[in-house]
Design a protein around this motif. Structure first.
Motif, PDB file in Angstrom:
ATOM      1  N   ILE A 249      14.448  39.525  82.159  1.00  0.00           N
ATOM      2  CA  ILE A 249      14.305  38.205  81.561  1.00  0.00           C
ATOM      3  C   ILE A 249      13.756  38.450  80.164  1.00  0.00           C
ATOM      4  CG2 ILE A 249      14.012  36.996  83.750  1.00  0.00           C
ATOM      5  CD1 ILE A 249      11.024  36.892  83.279  1.00  0.00           C
ATOM      6  N   THR A 250      13.817  37.475  79.303  1.00  0.00           N
ATOM      7  CA  THR A 250      13.365  37.702  77.931  1.00  0.00           C
ATOM      8  C   THR A 250      11.911  37.270  77.750  1.00  0.00           C
ATOM      9  OG1 THR A 250      13.980  35.519  77.103  1.00  0.00           O
ATOM     10  CG2 THR A 250      15.691  37.242  77.067  1.00  0.00           C
TER      11      THR A 250
ATOM     12  N   GLU B  45      11.460  33.556  77.829  1.00  0.00           N
ATOM     13  CA  GLU B  45      11.289  32.967  79.151  1.00  0.00           C
ATOM     14  C   GLU B  45       9.881  33.236  79.690  1.00  0.00           C
ATOM     15  OE1 GLU B  45      13.782  32.667  83.350  1.00  0.00           O
ATOM     16  OE2 GLU B  45      14.548  33.944  81.758  1.00  0.00           O
TER      17      GLU B  45
ATOM     18  N   GLU C   4       7.456  30.900  78.098  1.00  0.00           N
ATOM     19  CA  GLU C   4       7.573  29.575  78.710  1.00  0.00           C
ATOM     20  C   GLU C   4       6.855  29.546  80.062  1.00  0.00           C
ATOM     21  OE1 GLU C   4      11.125  27.096  80.754  1.00  0.00           O
ATOM     22  OE2 GLU C   4      11.560  27.831  78.735  1.00  0.00           O
ATOM     23  N   MET C   5       7.035  30.595  80.864  1.00  0.00           N
ATOM     24  CA  MET C   5       6.388  30.664  82.175  1.00  0.00           C
ATOM     25  C   MET C   5       4.864  30.703  82.052  1.00  0.00           C
ATOM     26  SD  MET C   5       8.642  33.458  84.215  1.00  0.00           S
ATOM     27  CE  MET C   5      10.338  33.216  84.642  1.00  0.00           C
TER      28      MET C   5
ATOM     29  N   HIS D 215       5.558  32.261  71.923  1.00  0.00           N
ATOM     30  CA  HIS D 215       6.310  33.516  71.993  1.00  0.00           C
ATOM     31  C   HIS D 215       5.642  34.620  71.172  1.00  0.00           C
ATOM     32  CE1 HIS D 215       9.945  36.099  71.003  1.00  0.00           C
ATOM     33  NE2 HIS D 215       9.794  36.224  72.311  1.00  0.00           N
TER      34      HIS D 215
ATOM     35  N   LYS E 116       6.073  32.223  89.191  1.00  0.00           N
ATOM     36  CA  LYS E 116       7.279  31.864  88.446  1.00  0.00           C
ATOM     37  C   LYS E 116       8.214  33.059  88.260  1.00  0.00           C
ATOM     38  CE  LYS E 116       5.070  28.048  85.974  1.00  0.00           C
ATOM     39  NZ  LYS E 116       4.542  27.602  84.676  1.00  0.00           N
ATOM     40  N   TYR E 117       7.648  34.226  87.863  1.00  0.00           N
ATOM     41  CA  TYR E 117       8.561  35.342  87.603  1.00  0.00           C
ATOM     42  C   TYR E 117       9.094  35.928  88.902  1.00  0.00           C
ATOM     43  CZ  TYR E 117       5.814  39.588  88.631  1.00  0.00           C
ATOM     44  OH  TYR E 117       5.143  40.599  89.244  1.00  0.00           O
TER      45      TYR E 117
ATOM     46  N   ARG F 146      11.948  33.766  89.796  1.00  0.00           N
ATOM     47  CA  ARG F 146      13.074  33.980  88.878  1.00  0.00           C
ATOM     48  C   ARG F 146      13.819  35.268  89.204  1.00  0.00           C
ATOM     49  NH1 ARG F 146      17.319  32.728  86.709  1.00  0.00           N
ATOM     50  NH2 ARG F 146      17.710  33.323  84.575  1.00  0.00           N
TER      51      ARG F 146
ATOM     52  N   ARG G 240      19.930  28.537  80.088  1.00  0.00           N
ATOM     53  CA  ARG G 240      19.242  29.808  79.801  1.00  0.00           C
ATOM     54  C   ARG G 240      19.797  30.460  78.532  1.00  0.00           C
ATOM     55  NH1 ARG G 240      14.606  29.977  82.643  1.00  0.00           N
ATOM     56  NH2 ARG G 240      15.010  29.221  84.715  1.00  0.00           N
TER      57      ARG G 240
ATOM     58  N   LYS H 269      18.656  28.544  75.484  1.00  0.00           N
ATOM     59  CA  LYS H 269      17.241  28.786  75.221  1.00  0.00           C
ATOM     60  C   LYS H 269      17.035  30.154  74.561  1.00  0.00           C
ATOM     61  CE  LYS H 269      14.302  26.835  77.708  1.00  0.00           C
ATOM     62  NZ  LYS H 269      13.470  26.272  78.712  1.00  0.00           N
ATOM     63  N   GLN H 270      17.901  31.118  74.889  1.00  0.00           N
ATOM     64  CA  GLN H 270      17.787  32.446  74.307  1.00  0.00           C
ATOM     65  C   GLN H 270      18.519  32.562  72.974  1.00  0.00           C
ATOM     66  OE1 GLN H 270      18.371  35.805  76.975  1.00  0.00           O
ATOM     67  NE2 GLN H 270      18.235  34.403  78.705  1.00  0.00           N
TER      68      GLN H 270
END
Length: 193
Positions: free
Chosen positions: A9-10, A13, A16-17, A22, A99-100, A103, A138, A141-142
């Motif tokens: 995942i980036t 993301e 956000e989690m 960022h 969350k992760y 995901r 997704r 968002k990226q």
């Protein structure tokens, strides 16, 4: 054997989690300059200095922001998320972990389903639409370019027997660049290593 780096995942993301900016995640990974002018090492430098493979955790990458400018980010493996989760305590750490983990569970099961080439006849059109909607969200968002989103949509559609016109994906003949693109290329770029 499963490649440690195959599912990521980036940092976008992850931020956000974690409900943080960022740049805060990037600073933890890359380090920072202290007020006294000295350099505070980031996680990546500490790993590399101690002969650990930082790319097993964090893979340098980039994305295009809403203004069309290329920005740095990292792809983070499950190991990298485990690493970051251990750095956060209390409620914030618990929520990020939940969350992760969810995901990666979703990503792993989606990958397994595609790899097994499961019976697409038992998948409803609504499930395909829901999946592509989430994928679009997704990718947007990226900062994925529109033609890349179309390529992914076409690939998923074909997986489920949905035929799209041959000219569905329109790859631009040229891409507008900015001053920063030239600087980035001279400095080795920010794309995945």
């Amino acid at each position: 054997m499963h490649d440690l780096r195959s599912t990521t995942i980036t940092t976008l993301e992850v931020a956000e989690m974690m409900e943080v900016e960022h740049w805060e995640i990037l600073r933890k990974l890359d380090g920072r300059i202290k007020k006294d002018g000295s350099h505070a090492k980031g996680y990546i430098e500490v790993l590399n200095d101690n002969h650990l493979v930082a790319a097993d955790y964090f893979i340098k990458s980039s994305y295009t922001d809403a203004k069309g400018e290329k920005r740095p980010c990292y792809k983070i493996t499950k190991l990298g998320c485990d690493f970051l989760a251990n750095k956060f305590n209390g409620e914030k750490g618990v929520l990020f972990t939940a969350k992760y983990v969810k995901r990666f569970y979703e990503l792993e099961h989606m990958t397994e389903a595609i790899e097994k080439n499961y019976d697409t006849k038992s998948t409803s059109l609504g499930e395909v639409a829901s999946y592509t909607k989430e994928m679009d969200k997704r990718m947007d968002k990226q900062g994925s370019e529109p033609y890349k989103v179309c390529e992914a949509f076409k690939m998923v559609s074909e997986q489920f027997g949905i035929r799209l016109p041959d000219d569905f994906v329109k790859v631009p003949e040229y891409k507008q660049t900015s001053l920063f693109d030239g600087i980035s290329q001279r400095n080795g770029g920010c794309n995945e290593i």
